[in-house]
Scaffold this active site. Structure first.
Site, PDB file in Angstrom:
ATOM      1  N   ASP A  27      -3.262 -17.714   1.405  1.00  0.00           N
ATOM      2  CA  ASP A  27      -4.233 -18.414   0.537  1.00  0.00           C
ATOM      3  C   ASP A  27      -4.958 -19.507   1.306  1.00  0.00           C
ATOM      4  OD1 ASP A  27      -1.589 -19.206   0.554  1.00  0.00           O
ATOM      5  OD2 ASP A  27      -1.637 -20.185  -1.390  1.00  0.00           O
TER       6      ASP A  27
ATOM      7  N   ASP B  84      -6.542  -6.196   3.947  1.00  0.00           N
ATOM      8  CA  ASP B  84      -7.575  -5.522   3.162  1.00  0.00           C
ATOM      9  C   ASP B  84      -8.559  -6.560   2.622  1.00  0.00           C
ATOM     10  OD1 ASP B  84      -8.761  -3.371   1.812  1.00  0.00           O
ATOM     11  OD2 ASP B  84      -7.660  -3.841  -0.013  1.00  0.00           O
TER      12      ASP B  84
ATOM     13  N   TYR C 197       0.797  -1.223   0.000  1.00  0.00           N
ATOM     14  CA  TYR C 197       0.000   0.000   0.000  1.00  0.00           C
ATOM     15  C   TYR C 197       0.826   1.268   0.000  1.00  0.00           C
ATOM     16  CZ  TYR C 197      -4.706  -1.744   0.191  1.00  0.00           C
ATOM     17  OH  TYR C 197      -5.901  -2.295  -0.134  1.00  0.00           O
TER      18      TYR C 197
ATOM     19  N   LYS D 249       2.805 -14.634   3.627  1.00  0.00           N
ATOM     20  CA  LYS D 249       3.108 -15.382   2.400  1.00  0.00           C
ATOM     21  C   LYS D 249       4.628 -15.559   2.354  1.00  0.00           C
ATOM     22  CE  LYS D 249       1.852 -17.190  -1.583  1.00  0.00           C
ATOM     23  NZ  LYS D 249       0.937 -18.343  -1.734  1.00  0.00           N
TER      24      LYS D 249
END
Ligand code: NAD
Length: 343
Positions: free
Chosen positions: A215, A239, A129, A181
């Site tokens: 995920d 988000d 971001y 991740k």
């Protein structure tokens, strides 16, 4: 009459755009029924400020928040294009609101998922971001290659994760899941996991900790959300997950948000200005009311926050007073009055 332990607490109130002023009226009615715990300094923001000939984020609004360090904000319209920067992002940067807190809790029974009670902490200032983006032109195509960089700093990661752990201890939560991740983004997301695991050691015996890859986490949230309790993650993942989690309890209209910094905290409804229903008096004020509940918790009025949430539940479930988005017929103010009677 003052409801705060030492009288009403000074706070900035930004009604905002679209349905904002309507739901703010509902929130004021309910809080007044609880003894008016906040003394509001009402300020402009968004297109309402532009209509008054000012910047979307007027200096007076910034000064007010700097003084009160506490704000409740209705939704703000961000026009697409035209060089308008999101006021929400500007507020986060201006006051370094590093933690975005998004609790979701089942209110209406009989939905796809029952008994959901989760809290997500999203890092609010870093990650992808930061918006370090550029194109690389190739062979006359100015947009041949698009690039974006993500930034995570140890300080930035540490403060949001620590805030999540402290919240968990204070609110008697049992478990924190660090979402990342790090298997692919070994450095950017790896730092988030590394810092999270180090902080987890400090809370050993008090908070159970595990980690999940983003995920898999997204999938597990719809397969078995009850295995989670508190989740903490970086900006982009947060988000996405926060909206997924709002979906577990019936959508954004029932989900509040808090933006926490060292020097200020801003509480908001997470839905937008709903231009399609603005001015009709039918908007659901629950999201902003729950945000006011988070604000009461933040100023250590857990007693009032609990009373407010119980009042909302009673009006919806026992009295069956609901706005249209919840399948009822009540107007914003009729619904607010039903809650006011319960608090
Ligand atoms: P939206 O959340 O305003 O509306 C989506 C749908 O949900 C609409 O059908 C709307 O009627 C409904 N809805 C939203 N709030 C409701 C409520 N309280 N009661 C009943 N129904 C409700 O999203 P959008 O239409 O994509 O965005 C409209 C504007 O809001 C845009 O300018 C956007 O930039 C802005 N926005 C602001 C914020 C914020 O200030 N935090 C967040 C999201 C969008």
């Amino acid at each position: 009459m003052a409801a705060g332990k030492t009288g009403p607490i000074d706070a900035t109130l930004i009604p905002g755009d679209g349905v904002g002023p309507e739901i703010v009226e509902g929130v004021k009615l309910v809080l007044d029924a609880m003894g008016s715990p906040f003394a509001w300094d009402v300020q402009l923001g968004g297109m309402a400020a532009v209509a008054a000939g000012q910047d979307q984020l007027p200096q007076a609004t910034l000064d007010s928040i700097r003084r009160t360090r506490l704000a409740l904000k209705g939704p703000l319209t961000t026009p697409i294009g035209g060089g308008f920067r999101s006021v929400n992002v500007r507020l986060r940067e201006e006051f370094q609101l590093y933690a975005n807190v998004r609790p979701v809790r089942t209110i209406i029974p009989g939905q796809r998922f029952e008994n959901i009670d989760l809290v997500l902490f999203r890092e609010n200032l870093e990650g992808f971001y930061v918006g370090f983006e550029h194109y690389i032109p190739v062979d006359g195509d100015p947009h041949a290659v698009a690039m974006a960089s993500g930034v995570n700093s140890r300080i930035g990661v540490e403060r949001v994760i620590r805030y999540a752990f402290e919240y968990a201890v204070k609110n008697k939560r049992k478990k924190i899941t660090i979402v990342h991740k790090a298997n692919v983004l070994k450095i950017l997301s790896g730092l988030f996991l590394e810092v999270g695991q180090a902080i987890a050691k400090e809370y050993e015996g008090r908070i159970e900790v595990n980690d999940r890859i983003i995920d898999a986490c997204a999938m597990l949230l719809v397969l078995d959300p009850w295995q989670f309790d508190v989740l903490v993650t970086s900006n982009m993942f947060g988000d996405i997950l926060s909206d997924e989690m709002a979906g577990l309890v019936g959508g954004l209209g029932l989900a509040p948000g808090a933006n926490i910094g060292k020097d200020a905290a801003i509480f908001e409804a997470v839905h937008g200005s709903a231009p399609d229903i603005a001015g009709k008096g039918i908007a659901n004020p629950v999201s902003l009311l729950l945000a006011a509940g988070l604000m009461l918790e933040h100023v250590d009025r857990l007693d009032l926050a609990t009373k407010l949430r119980a009042g909302i539940d009673a009006a919806i479930v026992q009295d069956n007073v609901r706005t249209r988005d919840m399948g009822g017929k009540a107007s914003t103010m009729e619904f607010a009055q039903a809650i006011a009677k319960r608090v």
